[in-house]
Design an enzyme around this catalytic site. Structure first.
Site, PDB file in Angstrom:
ATOM      1  N   ARG A   1      18.881  42.567  43.697  1.00 32.08           N
ATOM      2  CA  ARG A   1      19.095  44.073  44.161  1.00 32.08           C
ATOM      3  C   ARG A   1      19.154  44.970  43.136  1.00 32.08           C
ATOM      4  O   ARG A   1      18.943  44.552  42.058  1.00 32.08           O
ATOM      5  CB  ARG A   1      20.299  44.238  45.163  1.00 32.08           C
ATOM      6  CG  ARG A   1      21.454  43.664  44.010  1.00 32.08           C
ATOM      7  CD  ARG A   1      23.054  43.703  44.851  1.00 32.08           C
ATOM      8  NE  ARG A   1      23.874  43.300  43.951  1.00 32.08           N
ATOM      9  CZ  ARG A   1      25.337  43.418  44.228  1.00 32.08           C
ATOM     10  NH1 ARG A   1      25.913  43.727  45.427  1.00 32.08           N
ATOM     11  NH2 ARG A   1      26.264  42.721  43.290  1.00 32.08           N
TER      12      ARG A   1
ATOM     13  N   CYS B   1      13.749  52.202  40.099  1.00 35.89           N
ATOM     14  CA  CYS B   1      13.935  53.277  39.103  1.00 35.89           C
ATOM     15  C   CYS B   1      14.581  54.457  39.638  1.00 35.89           C
ATOM     16  O   CYS B   1      13.953  55.154  40.370  1.00 35.89           O
ATOM     17  CB  CYS B   1      12.676  53.462  38.284  1.00 35.89           C
ATOM     18  SG  CYS B   1      12.838  54.777  37.210  1.00 35.89           S
TER      19      CYS B   1
ATOM     20  N   ASN C   1      25.179  51.830  46.025  1.00 33.38           N
ATOM     21  CA  ASN C   1      26.495  50.895  45.730  1.00 33.38           C
ATOM     22  C   ASN C   1      26.349  50.628  44.184  1.00 33.38           C
ATOM     23  O   ASN C   1      25.364  50.236  43.729  1.00 33.38           O
ATOM     24  CB  ASN C   1      26.096  49.519  46.612  1.00 33.38           C
ATOM     25  CG  ASN C   1      27.491  48.571  46.468  1.00 33.38           C
ATOM     26  OD1 ASN C   1      28.377  48.934  46.953  1.00 33.38           O
ATOM     27  ND2 ASN C   1      27.406  47.509  45.566  1.00 33.38           N
ATOM     28  N   GLU C   2      27.705  50.656  43.545  1.00 34.83           N
ATOM     29  CA  GLU C   2      27.737  50.454  42.169  1.00 34.83           C
ATOM     30  C   GLU C   2      26.470  51.002  41.407  1.00 34.83           C
ATOM     31  O   GLU C   2      25.726  50.091  40.709  1.00 34.83           O
ATOM     32  CB  GLU C   2      27.998  49.003  42.012  1.00 34.83           C
ATOM     33  CG  GLU C   2      29.290  48.661  42.677  1.00 34.83           C
ATOM     34  CD  GLU C   2      29.650  47.160  41.997  1.00 34.83           C
ATOM     35  OE1 GLU C   2      28.843  46.338  41.899  1.00 34.83           O
ATOM     36  OE2 GLU C   2      30.977  46.809  42.155  1.00 34.83           O
TER      37      GLU C   2
ATOM     38  N   CYS D   1      10.866  52.276  32.115  1.00 34.37           N
ATOM     39  CA  CYS D   1       9.291  52.199  32.780  1.00 34.37           C
ATOM     40  C   CYS D   1       8.708  53.338  32.281  1.00 34.37           C
ATOM     41  O   CYS D   1       9.029  54.218  31.725  1.00 34.37           O
ATOM     42  CB  CYS D   1       9.327  52.257  34.132  1.00 34.37           C
ATOM     43  SG  CYS D   1      10.155  53.669  34.863  1.00 34.37           S
TER      44      CYS D   1
ATOM     45  N   CYS E   1       9.992  56.917  33.627  1.00 35.32           N
ATOM     46  CA  CYS E   1      11.225  57.382  32.665  1.00 35.32           C
ATOM     47  C   CYS E   1      10.507  57.705  31.177  1.00 35.32           C
ATOM     48  O   CYS E   1      11.040  58.745  30.823  1.00 35.32           O
ATOM     49  CB  CYS E   1      12.027  56.170  32.391  1.00 35.32           C
ATOM     50  SG  CYS E   1      13.040  55.650  34.006  1.00 35.32           S
TER      51      CYS E   1
ATOM     52  N   GLU F   1      36.226  48.056  46.702  1.00 36.44           N
ATOM     53  CA  GLU F   1      36.148  46.632  46.710  1.00 36.44           C
ATOM     54  C   GLU F   1      37.262  46.139  45.968  1.00 36.44           C
ATOM     55  O   GLU F   1      37.309  46.190  44.635  1.00 36.44           O
ATOM     56  CB  GLU F   1      34.975  46.044  46.130  1.00 36.44           C
ATOM     57  CG  GLU F   1      33.720  46.886  47.131  1.00 36.44           C
ATOM     58  CD  GLU F   1      32.482  46.225  46.305  1.00 36.44           C
ATOM     59  OE1 GLU F   1      32.398  45.193  45.503  1.00 36.44           O
ATOM     60  OE2 GLU F   1      31.393  46.690  46.739  1.00 36.44           O
TER      61      GLU F   1
ATOM     62  N   TRP G   1      29.550  33.771  41.898  1.00 36.28           N
ATOM     63  CA  TRP G   1      28.154  33.639  42.466  1.00 36.28           C
ATOM     64  C   TRP G   1      27.746  32.064  42.252  1.00 36.28           C
ATOM     65  O   TRP G   1      27.736  31.454  43.355  1.00 36.28           O
ATOM     66  CB  TRP G   1      27.149  34.483  41.603  1.00 36.28           C
ATOM     67  CG  TRP G   1      27.284  35.860  42.110  1.00 36.28           C
ATOM     68  CD1 TRP G   1      28.103  36.497  43.163  1.00 36.28           C
ATOM     69  CD2 TRP G   1      26.102  36.814  41.795  1.00 36.28           C
ATOM     70  NE1 TRP G   1      27.632  37.805  43.214  1.00 36.28           N
ATOM     71  CE2 TRP G   1      26.570  38.035  42.636  1.00 36.28           C
ATOM     72  CE3 TRP G   1      25.065  36.762  41.086  1.00 36.28           C
ATOM     73  CZ2 TRP G   1      25.767  39.172  42.426  1.00 36.28           C
ATOM     74  CZ3 TRP G   1      24.245  38.052  40.992  1.00 36.28           C
ATOM     75  CH2 TRP G   1      24.586  39.217  41.730  1.00 36.28           C
TER      76      TRP G   1
END
Ligand code: GAL
Length: 670
Positions: free
Chosen positions: A103, A107, A141-142, A153, A156, A310, A318
């Site tokens: 995930r 960019c 998310n985060e 890249c 950027c 969370e 993991w």
């Protein structure tokens, strides 16, 4: 004060939903966060949108009296998007694209990605923006998770060049500021300016060692700005259609800290801030003080109550797991958040998922979905929260002491660490620990914040600062405030270049001292003695010459034995301290006590081992939280007659806390 869960109804058979909700109600869970990774359900093929599945979930939750934080799903772009728009991919520091498979592989500066995100976010916001069940929003998310703030890249690179052009106007100005005459780096045009990909690398601490420090700091700022601009765009998409408050979940996570985003700036774009708190997992165990510090940062970003979006709820990892939270710990961690200013604690996740990367990341329920020990503990906590909410509105400490945290200084110190063993947030943590271990809460302030509400501003490692902040610090001290600066403060300009004045440069006037010589202590130690007792410097010694400051500590070893290491300067009605060396933990506590007593700040005379004591209030009523983080029972001395708010029991002068026990003492209202 209340609890909630991160819920993924789309991971389960619909027949199960009713049972889930029944169990949630029984545990006093009244809010769920949903949908943050669901892009491929919303838009399975480019331009083909499907909302029926989410309509059904929201209607079901609404019918069942649940409130929802609905997320925008940009954190996990779908396969079709990554295949078709390869320029949406983030590149790592070696210039390699991050591929599909996990995930956050996008960019922040990709125009096409931003366009796609905007289309979907606006569709979601316009469809659900006024839905009764939605009480708020989370974007993405985060942001910045797993080193994704800094992308390398081509988009950027081009955008960085435009960012520089806007900042420096002419290339001559940039050359002059960066000192590109050093090592033949003079640029002829903004289009020539590089982004700092991995380069000459002499230091294992980061891959850009050896590159121009002014350029590195600008790149850090540019990347932070890029994330914030992406966040702002997502927030705006929601605000166009909804009046509900918007947040995102920050990552000051005790174990994984440091996203490279200026959270003070990001917080300005949000209605409230939240963060994700994993305490013991595959990648390590956090100290109780580190978690407490992270909560303090969160309440400080907006100076208002925050959420934990969370909160660890089971053994997690993991590929392998950390320990299962021992009995009492889930409740203890919840109260640690509440005592430090959280008004909602959302557990990750409701039920452990049998498939995918996180099948070992346990939620409240195990894979079988049955009630278990953790569920019972959370249900008990939920019930207590409901009761507490009858007495109190959101509780939050209102400290008299604050640490000045500057992301510019943090990033600068990451670029040039100055000395072995020195790390910005760790060194600031030493101050946080010293005060909070004595029951004195500590906030964080940004260089732009108002200092007026605090009696003491701790400014360790203020390497650089804007003129305006310096002026406001002077005004604050002049008006009666107290400030402490440490070694390596006042050494640089805002371009990350060393000052040519005698150190501490722009702080000379405030501190009333000069640093004659510095001694970074690689592989040696130096003893010191002062109002903080005896200690040993292990990182740094500034050899100080006092101009008009009073000496409060001296070196007792080395070639500078007898020279000052700690001073105080009377400045207007206030006082300015300068600490030229690092101190051990014990001396730091004595220093805190010395400063606190002088300013009549309420503190315990000594640390109660293993216990976190936090005074918080809801702007009307005050309580003392006592949290026993240790594995043994403890008796805590307290002053006066109290009522314990969880049991209703009355007591006087001391209280017994079982292992992982919590007490909330009310001294006002017996
Ligand atoms: C967080 C993330 C969650 C989940 C959790 C466990 O970083 O926001 O989506 O991945 O960690 O790994």
């Amino acid at each position: 004060m209340r609890i909630g869960v991160d819920y993924y109804p789309e991971h389960w058979d619909k027949n199960r939903w009713k049972t889930d909700i029944k169990m949630m109600h029984k545990a006093h869970i009244g809010v769920v966060r949903i949908g943050e990774f669901a892009w491929s359900l919303y838009e399975p093929k480019e331009g083909k949108f499907e909302f029926g599945w989410m309509d059904e979930i929201l209607d079901f939750l609404d019918k069942n009296q649940m409130k929802v934080v609905l997320c925008t799903p940009s954190a996990a772009p779908p396969k079709w998007l990554t295949d078709r728009y390869t320029d949406s991919l983030q590149w790592d520091i070696y210039g390699r694209p991050k591929l599909f498979g996990t995930r956050k592989h996008y960019c922040f500066n990709s125009d096409v990605y931003r366009k796609k995100v905007k289309i979907l976010n606006e569709k979601i916001a316009s469809r659900y923006g006024n839905h009764e069940v939605v009480e708020g929003w989370q974007i993405d998310n985060e942001l910045g998770w797993s080193n994704t703030t800094r992308c390398y890249c081509e988009s950027c690179r081009k955008k960085f060049q435009s960012w520089l052009k806007a900042k420096y106007q002419t290339i001559e100005n940039l050359n002059q500021t960066y000192g590109t005459v050093f090592w033949s780096q003079i640029y002829n045009d903004f289009e020539e300016v590089i982004i700092p990909r991995a380069g000459a690398c002499y230091d294992s601490c980061h891959d850009t060692q050896g590159q121009n420090p002014a350029l590195l700091l600008d790149y850090d700022r540019f990347c932070s700005d890029s994330v914030i601009s992406f966040a702002k765009e997502s927030v705006n998409s929601i605000r166009k259609f909804s009046e509900k408050p918007v947040t995102t979940n920050l990552l000051d996570a005790a174990v994984n800290s440091g996203t490279g985003i200026d959270y003070f700036k990001l917080a300005k774009e949000l209605d409230f801030v939240t963060w994700d708190n994993y305490v013991e997992f595959q990648w390590g165990k956090a100290l109780k003080e580190t978690v407490s510090r992270d909560h303090a940062l969160l309440r400080s970003y907006k100076k208002q109550p925050f959420w934990v979006m969370e909160q660890q709820a089971g053994p997690c990892g993991w590929s392998k797991m950390g320990p299962s939270p021992a009995p009492g710990k889930l409740r203890l961690w919840t109260y640690q958040a509440v005592a430090n200013g959280a008004d909602t604690v959302v557990y990750f996740r409701w039920r452990s998922c049998p498939f995918g990367t996180e099948q070992l990341w346990h939620g409240i329920l195990d894979h079988n979905g049955d009630e278990n020990r953790r569920y019972e503990e959370i249900a008990k906590t939920g019930l207590e929260m409901d009761k507490l909410s009858k007495y109190y509105k959101a509780l939050m400490p209102h400290p008299k002491v604050a640490i000045l945290k500057s992301f510019d200084c943090e990033w600068s110190q990451g670029i040039h660490r100055q000395a072995e063993g020195l790390q910005y947030d760790q060194y600031q943590l030493d101050y946080y620990k010293a005060f909070t271990k004595l029951g004195c809460p500590v906030d964080f302030v940004s260089p732009e914040d108002d200092f007026g509400q605090y009696k003491l501003i701790l400014a360790p490692l203020l390497l650089m600062t804007e003129e305006d902040t310096k002026n406001r610090l002077e005004k604050y001290a002049d008006g009666g405030g107290t400030i402490l600066f440490s070694f390596r403060s006042g050494i640089k300009n805002m371009h990350n270049n060393m000052l040519q004045e005698t150190l501490p440069g722009f702080l000379q006037k405030l501190t009333g001292i000069e640093v004659e010589e510095v001694d970074p202590l690689l592989e040696k130690e130096t003893n010191v003695s002062g109002v903080f007792g005896q200690s040993t410097g292990k990182i740094w010694c500034d050899i100080i010459k006092s101009k008009q400051a009073q000496v409060l500590g001296i070196y007792t070893g080395d070639y500078y034995s007898g020279r000052p290491c700690f001073t105080v300067n009377k400045f207007g009605k206030g006082h300015v301290y300068y600490l030229g060396c690092d101190l051990d933990e014990n001396a730091m506590k004595k220093l805190a006590l010395y400063l606190g007593n002088g300013l009549e700040i309420k503190m315990f005379p000594y640390e109660i081992e293993g216990v976190e004591a936090i005074t918080a209030d809801d702007e009307e009523k005050e309580v003392l939280f006592l949290l026993n983080h240790s594995d043994s029972p403890v008796v805590v001395p307290v002053q006066g007659v109290y009522r314990e708010m969880l049991t209703g029991e009355r007591g006087e002068d001391s209280i017994y806390l079982e292992a992982t026990g919590v007490a909330i003492l009310n001294f006002d209202n017996n």
